[in-house]
Structure formats: C-alpha cells, structure tokens
Design a protein around this motif. Structure first.
Motif, PDB file in Angstrom:
ATOM      1  N   VAL A 272      40.102  30.784  41.453  1.00  0.00           N
ATOM      2  CA  VAL A 272      39.754  31.258  40.114  1.00  0.00           C
ATOM      3  C   VAL A 272      38.769  32.419  40.196  1.00  0.00           C
ATOM      4  O   VAL A 272      38.890  33.426  39.475  1.00  0.00           O
ATOM      5  CB  VAL A 272      39.188  30.095  39.279  1.00  0.00           C
ATOM      6  CG1 VAL A 272      38.542  30.598  38.000  1.00  0.00           C
ATOM      7  CG2 VAL A 272      40.304  29.110  38.944  1.00  0.00           C
ATOM      8  N   ARG A 273      37.781  32.294  41.079  1.00  0.00           N
ATOM      9  CA  ARG A 273      36.833  33.397  41.236  1.00  0.00           C
ATOM     10  C   ARG A 273      37.535  34.673  41.670  1.00  0.00           C
ATOM     11  O   ARG A 273      37.213  35.774  41.194  1.00  0.00           O
ATOM     12  CB  ARG A 273      35.757  33.012  42.263  1.00  0.00           C
ATOM     13  CG  ARG A 273      34.716  32.041  41.718  1.00  0.00           C
ATOM     14  CD  ARG A 273      33.671  31.703  42.781  1.00  0.00           C
ATOM     15  NE  ARG A 273      32.600  30.897  42.244  1.00  0.00           N
ATOM     16  CZ  ARG A 273      31.517  31.359  41.649  1.00  0.00           C
ATOM     17  NH1 ARG A 273      31.360  32.678  41.494  1.00  0.00           N
ATOM     18  NH2 ARG A 273      30.594  30.551  41.174  1.00  0.00           N
ATOM     19  N   TRP A 276      39.426  36.120  38.696  1.00  0.00           N
ATOM     20  CA  TRP A 276      38.489  36.726  37.731  1.00  0.00           C
ATOM     21  C   TRP A 276      37.933  38.055  38.259  1.00  0.00           C
ATOM     22  O   TRP A 276      37.621  38.934  37.469  1.00  0.00           O
ATOM     23  CB  TRP A 276      37.356  35.738  37.446  1.00  0.00           C
ATOM     24  CG  TRP A 276      37.495  35.014  36.122  1.00  0.00           C
ATOM     25  CD1 TRP A 276      36.650  35.065  35.067  1.00  0.00           C
ATOM     26  CD2 TRP A 276      38.558  34.132  35.714  1.00  0.00           C
ATOM     27  NE1 TRP A 276      37.085  34.284  34.033  1.00  0.00           N
ATOM     28  CE2 TRP A 276      38.276  33.690  34.401  1.00  0.00           C
ATOM     29  CE3 TRP A 276      39.722  33.689  36.337  1.00  0.00           C
ATOM     30  CZ2 TRP A 276      39.103  32.827  33.704  1.00  0.00           C
ATOM     31  CZ3 TRP A 276      40.546  32.825  35.648  1.00  0.00           C
ATOM     32  CH2 TRP A 276      40.244  32.413  34.355  1.00  0.00           C
ATOM     33  N   ARG A 277      37.802  38.164  39.574  1.00  0.00           N
ATOM     34  CA  ARG A 277      37.354  39.446  40.128  1.00  0.00           C
ATOM     35  C   ARG A 277      38.436  40.515  39.967  1.00  0.00           C
ATOM     36  O   ARG A 277      38.142  41.684  39.701  1.00  0.00           O
ATOM     37  CB  ARG A 277      37.004  39.300  41.612  1.00  0.00           C
ATOM     38  CG  ARG A 277      35.666  38.620  41.870  1.00  0.00           C
ATOM     39  CD  ARG A 277      35.313  38.627  43.347  1.00  0.00           C
ATOM     40  NE  ARG A 277      34.039  37.971  43.598  1.00  0.00           N
ATOM     41  CZ  ARG A 277      32.862  38.558  43.482  1.00  0.00           C
ATOM     42  NH1 ARG A 277      32.793  39.829  43.108  1.00  0.00           N
ATOM     43  NH2 ARG A 277      31.745  37.887  43.727  1.00  0.00           N
ATOM     44  N   ARG A 279      40.739  40.479  37.617  1.00  0.00           N
ATOM     45  CA  ARG A 279      40.928  40.721  36.180  1.00  0.00           C
ATOM     46  C   ARG A 279      39.608  40.472  35.461  1.00  0.00           C
ATOM     47  O   ARG A 279      39.398  39.424  34.837  1.00  0.00           O
ATOM     48  CB  ARG A 279      42.013  39.794  35.623  1.00  0.00           C
ATOM     49  CG  ARG A 279      43.380  39.949  36.281  1.00  0.00           C
ATOM     50  CD  ARG A 279      44.004  41.311  35.925  1.00  0.00           C
ATOM     51  NE  ARG A 279      44.186  41.442  34.499  1.00  0.00           N
ATOM     52  CZ  ARG A 279      45.257  41.012  33.841  1.00  0.00           C
ATOM     53  NH1 ARG A 279      46.239  40.422  34.515  1.00  0.00           N
ATOM     54  NH2 ARG A 279      45.353  41.181  32.532  1.00  0.00           N
ATOM     55  N   PRO A 280      38.668  41.424  35.504  1.00  0.00           N
ATOM     56  CA  PRO A 280      37.341  41.221  34.896  1.00  0.00           C
ATOM     57  C   PRO A 280      37.391  40.920  33.411  1.00  0.00           C
ATOM     58  O   PRO A 280      36.482  40.286  32.869  1.00  0.00           O
ATOM     59  CB  PRO A 280      36.621  42.543  35.167  1.00  0.00           C
ATOM     60  CG  PRO A 280      37.359  43.160  36.310  1.00  0.00           C
ATOM     61  CD  PRO A 280      38.786  42.743  36.158  1.00  0.00           C
ATOM     62  N   LEU A 282      39.038  38.810  31.879  1.00  0.00           N
ATOM     63  CA  LEU A 282      39.106  37.379  31.581  1.00  0.00           C
ATOM     64  C   LEU A 282      37.731  36.778  31.318  1.00  0.00           C
ATOM     65  O   LEU A 282      37.602  35.782  30.616  1.00  0.00           O
ATOM     66  CB  LEU A 282      39.776  36.647  32.756  1.00  0.00           C
ATOM     67  CG  LEU A 282      41.252  36.962  32.998  1.00  0.00           C
ATOM     68  CD1 LEU A 282      41.727  36.293  34.283  1.00  0.00           C
ATOM     69  CD2 LEU A 282      42.102  36.485  31.814  1.00  0.00           C
ATOM     70  N   ALA A 283      36.700  37.415  31.891  1.00  0.00           N
ATOM     71  CA  ALA A 283      35.342  36.875  31.735  1.00  0.00           C
ATOM     72  C   ALA A 283      34.856  36.958  30.301  1.00  0.00           C
ATOM     73  O   ALA A 283      33.917  36.249  29.919  1.00  0.00           O
ATOM     74  CB  ALA A 283      34.378  37.610  32.661  1.00  0.00           C
ATOM     75  N   ARG A 284      35.464  37.857  29.481  1.00  0.00           N
ATOM     76  CA  ARG A 284      35.033  37.950  28.083  1.00  0.00           C
ATOM     77  C   ARG A 284      35.415  36.689  27.320  1.00  0.00           C
ATOM     78  O   ARG A 284      34.708  36.276  26.401  1.00  0.00           O
ATOM     79  CB  ARG A 284      35.673  39.169  27.415  1.00  0.00           C
ATOM     80  CG  ARG A 284      35.248  40.497  28.018  1.00  0.00           C
ATOM     81  CD  ARG A 284      35.685  41.646  27.129  1.00  0.00           C
ATOM     82  NE  ARG A 284      35.450  42.929  27.758  1.00  0.00           N
ATOM     83  CZ  ARG A 284      36.373  43.630  28.409  1.00  0.00           C
ATOM     84  NH1 ARG A 284      37.607  43.131  28.499  1.00  0.00           N
ATOM     85  NH2 ARG A 284      36.065  44.781  28.948  1.00  0.00           N
ATOM     86  N   TRP A 286      36.295  33.698  28.952  1.00  0.00           N
ATOM     87  CA  TRP A 286      35.866  32.509  29.691  1.00  0.00           C
ATOM     88  C   TRP A 286      35.028  32.961  30.867  1.00  0.00           C
ATOM     89  O   TRP A 286      35.551  33.506  31.833  1.00  0.00           O
ATOM     90  CB  TRP A 286      37.090  31.723  30.179  1.00  0.00           C
ATOM     91  CG  TRP A 286      36.834  30.258  30.327  1.00  0.00           C
ATOM     92  CD1 TRP A 286      35.682  29.593  30.069  1.00  0.00           C
ATOM     93  CD2 TRP A 286      37.782  29.276  30.780  1.00  0.00           C
ATOM     94  NE1 TRP A 286      35.817  28.266  30.323  1.00  0.00           N
ATOM     95  CE2 TRP A 286      37.103  28.027  30.755  1.00  0.00           C
ATOM     96  CE3 TRP A 286      39.111  29.321  31.169  1.00  0.00           C
ATOM     97  CZ2 TRP A 286      37.724  26.839  31.136  1.00  0.00           C
ATOM     98  CZ3 TRP A 286      39.718  28.136  31.540  1.00  0.00           C
ATOM     99  CH2 TRP A 286      39.043  26.910  31.525  1.00  0.00           C
ATOM    100  N   ARG A 288      33.144  33.458  34.301  1.00  0.00           N
ATOM    101  CA  ARG A 288      33.653  33.073  35.620  1.00  0.00           C
ATOM    102  C   ARG A 288      33.061  31.754  36.121  1.00  0.00           C
ATOM    103  O   ARG A 288      33.809  30.905  36.646  1.00  0.00           O
ATOM    104  CB  ARG A 288      33.386  34.193  36.627  1.00  0.00           C
ATOM    105  CG  ARG A 288      34.067  33.944  37.978  1.00  0.00           C
ATOM    106  CD  ARG A 288      33.956  35.159  38.862  1.00  0.00           C
ATOM    107  NE  ARG A 288      32.551  35.447  39.177  1.00  0.00           N
ATOM    108  CZ  ARG A 288      32.154  36.535  39.829  1.00  0.00           C
ATOM    109  NH1 ARG A 288      33.038  37.445  40.211  1.00  0.00           N
ATOM    110  NH2 ARG A 288      30.872  36.732  40.088  1.00  0.00           N
ATOM    111  N   ALA A 291      34.855  28.923  34.338  1.00  0.00           N
ATOM    112  CA  ALA A 291      36.248  28.800  34.773  1.00  0.00           C
ATOM    113  C   ALA A 291      36.336  28.177  36.167  1.00  0.00           C
ATOM    114  O   ALA A 291      37.198  27.333  36.436  1.00  0.00           O
ATOM    115  CB  ALA A 291      36.917  30.173  34.755  1.00  0.00           C
TER     116      ALA A 291
END
Length: 795
Positions: A272-273, A276-277, A279-280, A282-284, A286, A288, A291
């Motif tokens: 997941v990390r 998220w790296r 696709r930054p 996604l952090a908006r 959820w 990191r 998640a």
C-alpha cells in the motif's frame, strides 16, 4: 479543548500499561487457584470491577481491573469446563454428525482429527456444538485417508472427558483441553458404517488442498517444512525434526506463529505504501499511514483465516488490529501503550490464552525490545540493530523458556542469528508468495515453493550439526515458584544501561532457576517416584548419589511412547543427569516398551532383566544378588536361579532397605509366585517380604495380591500404577479391599498422578502430583463417582 485532552488522557490511562498488568494479574490469580470460584461470586465481582475500573481514580483502578480479570477468567473457565463430557456419559456410545474442522493427521495405525458436532436437536444433548478430538484406528491407511478437512460425517463414537497424565515436567493435557475448548476425546466404533454427508468445503478444506499441492509440487524432503512455513501444516514433521528444532530454539519459526502473521501484515502495508508513493493523489482521500494500517490488518486477517485461526495467529491478529485501530484513531500512542492495549484486547477476548506459552513469549519479547532498544538518537546500522534485538530477546526470554519448557538451547542464539534473517526474509516469503500465486491461479506457485525448499535445504544441514553438539540443549530441573521472578529481575538488571553498578551480582538472581536445589536424599535415605505412565509401570529410585529406573512404561510402534512422553520429562524435571542402573522387571510392553527411548537419552550398559526375557545388553536378575548405594541396600528376591522365563511370573522383585524403612517393587507377579515368596520367606526366617511400602503386583489384577502375601508384607502404603479407564478394570475392587483391610493406605496413579515417596529421618512422606499441585481443571475430581472398568485406547 483542555477538557478533551483530559478525557483522552484518562482513557489512555484506563487502558494503559498499569491496566494491562492489573488485568493480567487478576487473570493469572484466577487460573492459579486450585478450585473454580462459584458464578454467584464471580458475577458481582465482575460488575464491581468494571465500575471501579471506569469510575475511580488511579489508586483504585488497578484493583478494579484486577477484579475484572479474576472474574472474567473464572467465568470463561467455568463455561469451558461445563461443556466437557459429563462423567455419566463415559460408558456410552453415541452416534453424531458434524464437520471435520482441522486437517486429519494420518499415522501408521490411526488417524487423528478434530470434529465439531452439529448443534441440532437430533444430536445428543451433552455433545451439541461440542469440539471433539477423535481417532480412527485401522490398519487400512488408504481407507482412513478418505477423511478430509471440511467434510461432514455421521458415525458412532465412544467418548471420554479430557484426561491426561500428571507428572513433574510433563505436558498437561487437561490444561490444553481447557485452553482449546475441547469437550471430549474418543474413537470411532464400527468405522465401516460411517456415512459421508457432505464433501470437503471451507477454509480448512482449502488449506488441505494447498498442502497437497505443495507436497506434489516439491519432491524434496524439505517439502514438509515448506508446508509448515506456508500453512502451519506440521503433520509431516517427525520426532527427529522436532528434536533438531528444539535443540536450536527454532520451534517458533517453523510453524505458523505471530512472526508469520506479522510478516504478511508488513508485506501488505509495504504494498500500500508503494502504491501511495506511485499515486500521491490517493493520499488526499486516504492518508498513507491510515491506508497502510488498514492493509496490514486486512492481510493479517486473511492469513489468519488461511492458517485456520490457530491461537497464535488469532493473538497476533488482535495485536495488529489494535495497533491499526490506534493508527486509524490518529491519537498519539507510544509503543508501550499500544502493547498494553493489545494485551487487554487478548485477555478480554480469550483470557484462557494465558495458559499457553505463546502468550507469555509474545508479549514478554515485545516488552523487552520496547524497553531496551533505543527510540531516539542516531539510528544504528541494520546489522547492529538486529544483533541488539537478538541479544535482548535471548537474555530476556531465557528465564521464561526455562520456566515454561524446562530447557535452554545453548545453540539457540547462534541458530537464530542464522535462521531469523534467512528463513524470515527468504524462505518464508517465498513460501507465502507461492501460496498467494497458487490461490490466484492453480499451479502458479510451484516455482516459488521449489525455490523455498531449495533455500531451506541450504541452511538445514547447519542446524542438524548444531543440534548434535553436547551442549545444544540444556535440560534443567523444576525450580521453585520464586525462581522465575528473581531471574526476570536479574535479566532486567543486566539489561540496564551501561554504567549501572553491580551487574555481575545480577547473575546470583539466576541461580534458583538455573541451579535449583534438587533436595537430594541424605545417606541412608531414598526417594521413589512412581511415574504416571497410564496402564504400565515405571519407578524412579534415588539415593544420595545414585539413580535407578525400574521399568519404562508402554510404547506403541509409531504411536504413544511413555518413555518419551512421560518418563523422560519426569527424569529431567527431577534433575536426573545419569542412570546408574536400569531394571526391566519383564519384557511385556507395558513395562519395557519405553526402554529404547530412555536408553537413547541416558545411555549405559548396566541393565538387569529376567533370564530369557530378550532384553538387549541385560544381565539376569537373580534372587540373592545385592548391592549397596549410599547406605541403601538393594536386593533381588525373585526369580531364583534357573527359573524359566514365564513373562509376568518371572518379574524381577526388588527389595530396597533404607535406614528409615523398606520398599518392595514386585512387577507383575501373580498369586503362585507370591505364595512361593511367602514360603521361602518363612523358611529363611529373614522376613524379606516385610516392607513399609509395597508396589501392588500386576497393577491390582484379580490374579495377584494373595491374602498371605498381603499379610506377610505388613505394608503401611500400597502403591498402584494403572491407567484411568483401562480395559482390564485394574485395580480390582476386591484387591483394594484386601490391602485396606490389612491396614495399608492405597495410592493409585490413575487418581493421583505421579506418586512421590521419601524415606527420610523425618519419617515416611508420600504425596500425589494432583494433591501437591492442584489445578481448577483437574479431571480427577470430575470422575470420583464414575464406575471403574471403562475401556479406552491410549491417545
């Protein structure tokens, strides 16, 4: 704002380390009590404890949480015991239907498995919804291999409530049954009439199919280890495998444990990390960390399900879920607070987990690491951090390992330095990757499984060589109750920061654990232990500086071996380092079956057995042969010279004379030999049969304990070694009446467990294991009124 902070602080304190310690203390006290507290007392205590825990200040909170632990654990234990088979059902056969809930273990002559009875009204009332441990005895293994996890069957059973042997250092089967929620043991009757109701389905069926695929895909012998590492399937591991693992302190790595669940959870979090790296955005939606925590909990849940929700995996799943929940709450929690919250969650969900060694090792290990390893300052190198963690774990967990298992692996630190990184970072991930790929596409994981086996094979010869070293495994005698707290205090002292004075003195606190007082007899004294071996016999005799073992218990080829399971743990717990003489009363299996296992652990060529018994390396025991050890005289009374070998009637009869009384060990002689001994005794005028303590011949059979023999002994104590519910009905009621009428107190291993007798200057002292170490789960109390003569096969 200040009020909100205060509420959060109060909440943290209510579920912090102090609360975890209090809950654990109450739980431990409840389980250590010799009897179960009544429900009418536990329910009010639980209510009061919850109120004090939640409402009162810090000073009273510890008492409240301890009351909750005591009452909650007592209620759990009472419920689990209430679901065990009632004594009046132990003579019956029952026809039940249900599901096989674990992978069956196929042995040469039997198959063992766990079975959950259906909960419908058509099932016998005491068995509805109960968990049973069953065996199918048959020479036809192919027929037995029809059993598969997840199948539904209807069959006829003969059952008994959980019952085990009770010996110093031995496994406690009754405690295990309580911890597992086991209601009864039994075996199939008329197995050919069993009906398959539904084919295999569910998670256990999936696990067994995956295990079969690994077995078929990996031709190397190490396939059995890949199955263990990937699925927790240890059925194919034999006793030699476990000996090597124990000698190297690696049993925690080979079967699915918290380590494996944590590894899978970490793998999911890393994925997941990574996403998220990449696709930054996604952090908006959820963050990191949130998640990653959710993914770790999900991965742990999936893998725990794949592992069959075994207790170690469930415990670790709860710990990971608590940590993930803390992350999701976005509240600042230190490692100690998170560990305390995890401990509270485990104790509230399953307080009986405290009975398992895994609970203590898991939480103690993490607690030591949290306390000892640096949390700030310059970060050490990865190698140095790993070595520090390994050193802390080895030193911190050594007292617990000795107290729980009676052993210490001197090769363990080195073996773990090799196995933890190699198996943990190479072999286990490959095995898990293969399993994951095979779940997605059948056959896709074969390459990863083969590679895992190859990597395992590169390391295993090294561990086999380490296990053969003379100091690989160090067995230690049982220590007094205060030895463990003192050793933990010594470990705490040794792990304090550099510069703390007096660290060498901390080693003195380890002495009661590593070098306990064995309370050896003085010259002229003797100590005897009639070991609880089931339907058989084994007696350990100790003088000031010598050890003798009279008989070895039964053994079944490729099955139960009392020498391995009962005699050796007892000898090790008593601190026996060598045996000066082995006496085999006669060659029947219930007396000589365990000889080979004992001889492997205590090699020596000083053996005695009847002439013609066929015992290797043994010299004949002949009436009149005598020797003296430490002021104690030993003399054989039977068989006389040139006596033919007649099995029971040829048993070596051994008389032991101390300065404070005499003991007579009689083997399996019957009435004919007993009368002959009485005749010879009268003719000689020596009164060789007169003894304070007599081992009742032939387990109290109808054909032994002739009235003249009983009268000639004049015994104050009559000892019987028999198995609970044995098929012969030993000891016979008329035999018990005969000895009691002669003035003897009768003691039976089937009721009291191991019998420990001491002939010393203070007098004759005799205690049973069940009396000396009472437990609230003691099965003997439940069957005091049960009729004798039950018939069961050994488990």
């Amino acid at each position: 704002m200040a009020k909100g902070v205060e509420i959060r602080a109060t909440t943290v304190a209510a579920f912090g380390p102090a609360a975890a310690i209090g809950l654990l203390g109450g739980t431990a006290v409840s389980l250590a009590a010799p009897v179960l507290s009544p429900v009418l007392l536990l329910l009010p205590l639980l209510v009061v404890g919850v109120w004090v825990w939640r409402r009162c200040g810090r000073a009273w909170r510890l008492l409240g949480v301890a009351l909750v632990g005591f009452a909650w654990t007592g209620l759990h234990a009472g419920y689990a015991l209430s679901r065990q088979l009632p004594p009046e059902w132990e003579r019956r056969q029952a026809t039940v239907s249900g599901r096989i809930v674990e992978m069956p273990a196929h042995e040469v002559r039997r198959t063992r498995f766990a079975f959950r009875v259906d909960g419908g009204d058509d099932q016998p009332a005491p068995l509805r919804g109960r968990l049973l441990r069953l065996s199918w005895y048959s020479e036809d293994r192919v027929e037995r291999e029809r059993l598969r996890a997840g199948q539904r069957w209807r069959w006829k059973l003969r059952l008994r409530a959980p019952r085990g042997l009770r010996n110093p250092g031995g496994a406690d089967a009754e405690k295990y049954a309580l911890m597992q929620g086991l209601s009864a043991n039994g075996y199939l009757v008329a197995a050919e009439q069993a009906q398959l109701l539904a084919p295999a389905s569910g998670l256990e069926a999936l696990r067994e199919r995956l295990s079969d695929r690994i077995r078929d895909a990996v031709a190397a012998p190490s396939s059995r280890y890949v199955r263990a590492l990937a699925l927790g399937d240890t059925r194919a591991l034999d006793e030699r495998d476990w000996e090597v693992l124990r000698a190297n302190g690696l049993t925690h790595l080979i079967a699915i444990s918290g380590f494996h669940v944590g590894l899978v959870a970490g793998f999911f979090a890393l994925i997941v990390r990574g996403v998220w790296r990449l696709r930054p955005g996604l952090a908006r939606r959820w963050p990191r960390p949130i998640a990653a925590a959710s993914a770790a909990a999900t991965g742990a849940l999936l893998y725990a399900a794949l592992a069959g929700f075994a207790l170690p995996t469930v415990r670790t799943l709860l710990m990971i879920a608590v940590v993930a929940g803390v992350r999701l709450s976005r509240r600042p929690f230190e490692g100690a607070a998170a560990l305390a919250l995890a401990a509270i969650a485990v104790l509230l969900v399953d307080p009986l987990a405290v009975l398992g060694a895994g609970f203590w090792l898991s939480f103690l290990g993490v607690a030591w690491l949290l306390w000892c390893l640096p949390r700030s300052g310059p970060r050490p190198s990865l190698l140095r951090e790993f070595l520090s963690a390994q050193g802390v774990a080895t030193l911190g967990l050594l007292p617990a390992c000795v107290a729980l298992f009676g052993q210490a692996s001197l090769a363990g630190p080195l073996a773990n330095l090799l196995a933890v990184p190699w198996w943990g970072l190479v072999v286990v991930p490959l095995a898990l990757i293969g399993t994951g790929l095979d779940l997605l596409w059948t056959g896709a994981g074969e390459g990863a499984w083969r590679l895992a086996a190859l990597c395992f094979d590169l390391s295993w010869p090294c561990f086999e060589r380490l296990a053969t070293g003379g100091l690989a495994l160090w067995w230690l005698p049982q220590a007094p109750w205060f030895a463990l707290p003192l050793a933990l205090l010594g470990a705490f002292w040794l792990l304090l920061p550099r510069g703390v004075p007096g660290k060498p003195l901390a080693l003195l606190l380890w002495l009661p654990l590593l070098w306990p007082d064995r309370n050896l007899p003085q010259p002229g004294e003797a100590e005897l232990t009639v070991i609880d071996v089931g339907q058989g016999l084994s007696v350990h005799v100790r003088t000031a500086r010598h050890e003798l073992l009279y008989d070895f218990g039964p053994a079944v080829v490729d099955g139960y071996d009392a020498g391995e399971r009962a005699v050796l743990p007892t000898l090790r717990a008593l601190g026996v380092r060598s045996l000066d003489r082995l006496v085999v009363s006669h060659a029947d299996n219930d007396h000589a079956g365990g000889l080979e296992a004992v001889a492997r652990a205590y090699p020596g060529d000083d053996r005695r057995a009847p002439e013609g018994a066929g015992i290797a390396l043994a010299r004949a025991c002949v009436a009149g042969e005598a020797w003296t050890w430490d002021g104690v005289r030993f003399r054989f009374l039977h068989p006389p010279p040139y006596f033919p070998y007649l099995r029971n009637e040829s048993s070596c009869v051994l008389r032991i004379d101390t300065a404070h009384g005499a003991v007579l060990l009689t083997g399996d002689i019957g009435e004919v030999v007993e009368r002959d001994l009485v005749r010879r005794d009268r003719e000689s005028g020596r009164r060789d049969l007169r003894a304070d303590v007599v081992l009742v011949p032939h387990h109290g059979s109808r054909g032994s304990s002739d009235p003249a023999f009983v009268a000639a002994t004049g015994a104050r104590h009559a000892l019987i070694s028999s198995g609970y519910g044995n098929r012969y009905g030993h000891p016979k009621p008329q035999v018990l009446t005969r000895w009691r009428a002669a003035g003897a107190s009768v003691w039976d291993t089937s009721r009291g467990g191991a019998l420990r007798l001491r002939l010393a200057a203070e007098g004759l002292e005799l205690e049973t294991r069940r009396q000396a170490h009472p437990r609230l789960w003691d099965a003997a109390r439940r069957v005091e009124a049960a009729p004798p003569g039950l018939s069961y096969r050994p488990d």
